[in-house]
Design an enzyme around this catalytic site. Structure first.
Site, PDB file in Angstrom:
ATOM      1  N   GLN A  87      -5.643  20.117 -25.531  1.00  0.00           N
ATOM      2  CA  GLN A  87      -5.880  21.556 -25.604  1.00  0.00           C
ATOM      3  C   GLN A  87      -6.700  21.917 -26.845  1.00  0.00           C
ATOM      4  O   GLN A  87      -7.042  23.072 -27.043  1.00  0.00           O
ATOM      5  CB  GLN A  87      -4.537  22.297 -25.643  1.00  0.00           C
ATOM      6  CG  GLN A  87      -3.686  22.057 -24.406  1.00  0.00           C
ATOM      7  CD  GLN A  87      -2.274  22.620 -24.553  1.00  0.00           C
ATOM      8  OE1 GLN A  87      -1.990  23.710 -24.058  1.00  0.00           O
ATOM      9  NE2 GLN A  87      -1.408  21.903 -25.238  1.00  0.00           N
ATOM     10  N   ASN A  88      -6.993  20.924 -27.673  1.00  0.00           N
ATOM     11  CA  ASN A  88      -7.749  21.146 -28.903  1.00  0.00           C
ATOM     12  C   ASN A  88      -9.247  21.127 -28.619  1.00  0.00           C
ATOM     13  O   ASN A  88      -9.698  20.473 -27.685  1.00  0.00           O
ATOM     14  CB  ASN A  88      -7.400  20.075 -29.933  1.00  0.00           C
ATOM     15  CG  ASN A  88      -5.915  20.069 -30.266  1.00  0.00           C
ATOM     16  OD1 ASN A  88      -5.237  21.079 -30.111  1.00  0.00           O
ATOM     17  ND2 ASN A  88      -5.412  18.936 -30.705  1.00  0.00           N
ATOM     18  N   VAL A  89      -9.999  21.791 -29.487  1.00  0.00           N
ATOM     19  CA  VAL A  89     -11.462  21.841 -29.327  1.00  0.00           C
ATOM     20  C   VAL A  89     -12.156  21.120 -30.473  1.00  0.00           C
ATOM     21  O   VAL A  89     -13.366  21.246 -30.645  1.00  0.00           O
ATOM     22  CB  VAL A  89     -11.960  23.306 -29.244  1.00  0.00           C
ATOM     23  CG1 VAL A  89     -11.341  24.013 -28.050  1.00  0.00           C
ATOM     24  CG2 VAL A  89     -11.683  24.071 -30.541  1.00  0.00           C
ATOM     25  N   ASP A  90     -11.410  20.335 -31.255  1.00  0.00           N
ATOM     26  CA  ASP A  90     -11.930  19.778 -32.507  1.00  0.00           C
ATOM     27  C   ASP A  90     -12.648  18.437 -32.366  1.00  0.00           C
ATOM     28  O   ASP A  90     -13.176  17.909 -33.351  1.00  0.00           O
ATOM     29  CB  ASP A  90     -10.806  19.655 -33.538  1.00  0.00           C
ATOM     30  CG  ASP A  90      -9.586  18.900 -33.009  1.00  0.00           C
ATOM     31  OD1 ASP A  90      -9.757  17.926 -32.249  1.00  0.00           O
ATOM     32  OD2 ASP A  90      -8.445  19.295 -33.363  1.00  0.00           O
ATOM     33  N   HIS A 105      -9.879  22.774 -23.109  1.00  0.00           N
ATOM     34  CA  HIS A 105     -10.360  24.078 -23.573  1.00  0.00           C
ATOM     35  C   HIS A 105     -11.765  24.019 -24.148  1.00  0.00           C
ATOM     36  O   HIS A 105     -12.210  24.951 -24.815  1.00  0.00           O
ATOM     37  CB  HIS A 105      -9.395  24.653 -24.613  1.00  0.00           C
ATOM     38  CG  HIS A 105      -8.064  25.003 -24.043  1.00  0.00           C
ATOM     39  ND1 HIS A 105      -6.929  25.174 -24.811  1.00  0.00           N
ATOM     40  CD2 HIS A 105      -7.674  25.198 -22.752  1.00  0.00           C
ATOM     41  CE1 HIS A 105      -5.908  25.459 -24.024  1.00  0.00           C
ATOM     42  NE2 HIS A 105      -6.334  25.480 -22.770  1.00  0.00           N
ATOM     43  N   CYS A 167     -29.842  33.662 -26.712  1.00  0.00           N
ATOM     44  CA  CYS A 167     -30.281  32.390 -26.150  1.00  0.00           C
ATOM     45  C   CYS A 167     -31.768  32.201 -26.400  1.00  0.00           C
ATOM     46  O   CYS A 167     -32.569  33.114 -26.154  1.00  0.00           O
ATOM     47  CB  CYS A 167     -29.980  32.341 -24.650  1.00  0.00           C
ATOM     48  SG  CYS A 167     -30.606  30.855 -23.817  1.00  0.00           S
ATOM     49  N   SER A 209       3.257  23.514 -28.247  1.00  0.00           N
ATOM     50  CA  SER A 209       4.397  24.360 -27.901  1.00  0.00           C
ATOM     51  C   SER A 209       4.407  24.705 -26.419  1.00  0.00           C
ATOM     52  O   SER A 209       5.365  25.283 -25.920  1.00  0.00           O
ATOM     53  CB  SER A 209       4.357  25.657 -28.717  1.00  0.00           C
ATOM     54  OG  SER A 209       3.195  26.407 -28.371  1.00  0.00           O
ATOM     55  N   ASN A 233       7.258  17.459 -30.868  1.00  0.00           N
ATOM     56  CA  ASN A 233       6.684  18.684 -31.429  1.00  0.00           C
ATOM     57  C   ASN A 233       7.637  19.246 -32.465  1.00  0.00           C
ATOM     58  O   ASN A 233       8.860  19.098 -32.337  1.00  0.00           O
ATOM     59  CB  ASN A 233       6.473  19.724 -30.316  1.00  0.00           C
ATOM     60  CG  ASN A 233       5.690  20.930 -30.795  1.00  0.00           C
ATOM     61  OD1 ASN A 233       4.535  20.804 -31.201  1.00  0.00           O
ATOM     62  ND2 ASN A 233       6.305  22.104 -30.782  1.00  0.00           N
ATOM     63  N   ARG A 234       7.079  19.861 -33.483  1.00  0.00           N
ATOM     64  CA  ARG A 234       7.928  20.575 -34.441  1.00  0.00           C
ATOM     65  C   ARG A 234       8.184  21.979 -33.895  1.00  0.00           C
ATOM     66  O   ARG A 234       7.265  22.768 -33.763  1.00  0.00           O
ATOM     67  CB  ARG A 234       7.250  20.643 -35.805  1.00  0.00           C
ATOM     68  CG  ARG A 234       7.144  19.285 -36.492  1.00  0.00           C
ATOM     69  CD  ARG A 234       6.951  19.433 -37.987  1.00  0.00           C
ATOM     70  NE  ARG A 234       6.752  18.146 -38.642  1.00  0.00           N
ATOM     71  CZ  ARG A 234       7.733  17.299 -38.959  1.00  0.00           C
ATOM     72  NH1 ARG A 234       8.991  17.607 -38.657  1.00  0.00           N
ATOM     73  NH2 ARG A 234       7.473  16.158 -39.559  1.00  0.00           N
TER      74      ARG A 234
END
Length: 281
Positions: A87-90, A105, A167, A209, A233-234
């Site tokens: 789910q991260n975009v990094d 994502h 653009c 989460s 997960n925390r």
């Protein structure tokens, strides 16, 4: 996971050890990310977004994979992990060397045109924004002194006067190639993720989460199929009641801790002599 094919679903909690904050972890500051409707419907919102992103995106680009990312790469190379749905975009999974990654994502390092669908590197747009807004980034001081959100959005308020670049091909609206809140994940991407879930014997959730449906649906799908679900997960997650195993723990130390339990321990060389500082068999 021993002897099983494990798919890993990751969230922002996996990247916190790389210096990228999460949205909902314990102690996280409240955040109100821009919605898709706000971005496409209001030029003021777009100006505000691009001004903040212009300051913050280089922080994301400078981050490096942490031990958790590297552990997943090692587990994939050994055959224990079949792939990662993130789910991260990094882009840290790819930079760590993981081969099978579904960026659910999207990715922060690309920009797309909403009119002609042209895709350009974020680095290319940065040069244009810098030329249109000389000194803007520098006027906000060192990026280390600015709070950065998980989508590379710098938390700054003074964005009036920032010039947004259209653009270069058709003059349309440019948008980061990431899925905004209120926007649908592309069907093809979701289909690839479901196929990976169906092909796995175990689903491991690491650092999420599961608050948003885009990730939770894969946990629900796995549970319906009778596939064991483990969550690391925390803090609590929306998928806890579906989990076979639930660990309230950090992802880096947990994933690194898996390595000696799953990977073969390299055999120590048998030695018959030590000569010139070298071990010879």
């Amino acid at each position: 996971m021993r002897g099983a094919r494990t798919l890993v679903l990751t969230g922002a909690g996996l990247s916190t050890d790389s210096g990228i904050p999460d949205y909902r972890g314990p102690g996280s500051a409240p955040r109100n990310p821009m919605t898709y409707e706000q971005f496409v419907g209001d030029a003021g919102f777009r100006r505000h977004y691009w001004a903040r992103n212009h300051v913050g995106w280089r922080h994301m680009a400078a981050t490096r994979p942490n031990d958790g990312h590297r552990a997943l790469t090692a587990l994939e190379a050994s055959g224990h992990v079949t792939g990662v749905v993130t789910q991260n975009v990094d882009t840290l999974h790819q930079r760590a060397g993981t081969r099978t990654v579904v960026d659910l994502h999207g990715s922060f390092d690309r920009v797309t045109c909403l009119a002609c669908q042209a895709v350009v590197p974020r680095e290319t747009l940065d040069a244009r924004l810098t030329a249109l807004n000389p000194g803007f980034r520098e006027s906000h001081g060192p990026v280390g002194d600015i709070e950065i959100a998980p989508d590379a959005d710098a938390v700054i308020e003074a964005t009036a006067g920032f010039v947004v670049a259209p653009c270069d091909s058709c003059g349309g609206i440019l948008k980061p190639d990431i899925v905004y809140f209120g926007e649908q994940v592309p069907r093809e991407r979701v289909g690839r993720a479901f196929a990976l879930v169906d092909d796995a014997d175990v689903l491991l959730v690491a650092g999420s989460s599961l608050t948003v449906h885009s990730g939770l649906r894969f946990v629900r799908h796995a549970a319906r199929r009778g596939t064991p679900v483990a969550i690391v997960n925390r803090g609590a997650t929306r998928g806890d009641e579906l989990a076979t195993l639930r660990l309230d723990a950090g992802t880096s130390e947990t994933l690194v801790g898996l390595l000696p339990r799953l990977l073969p321990v390299p055999a120590r060389p048998t030695t018959s002599a030590v000569s010139g500082g070298r071990i010879t068999a």
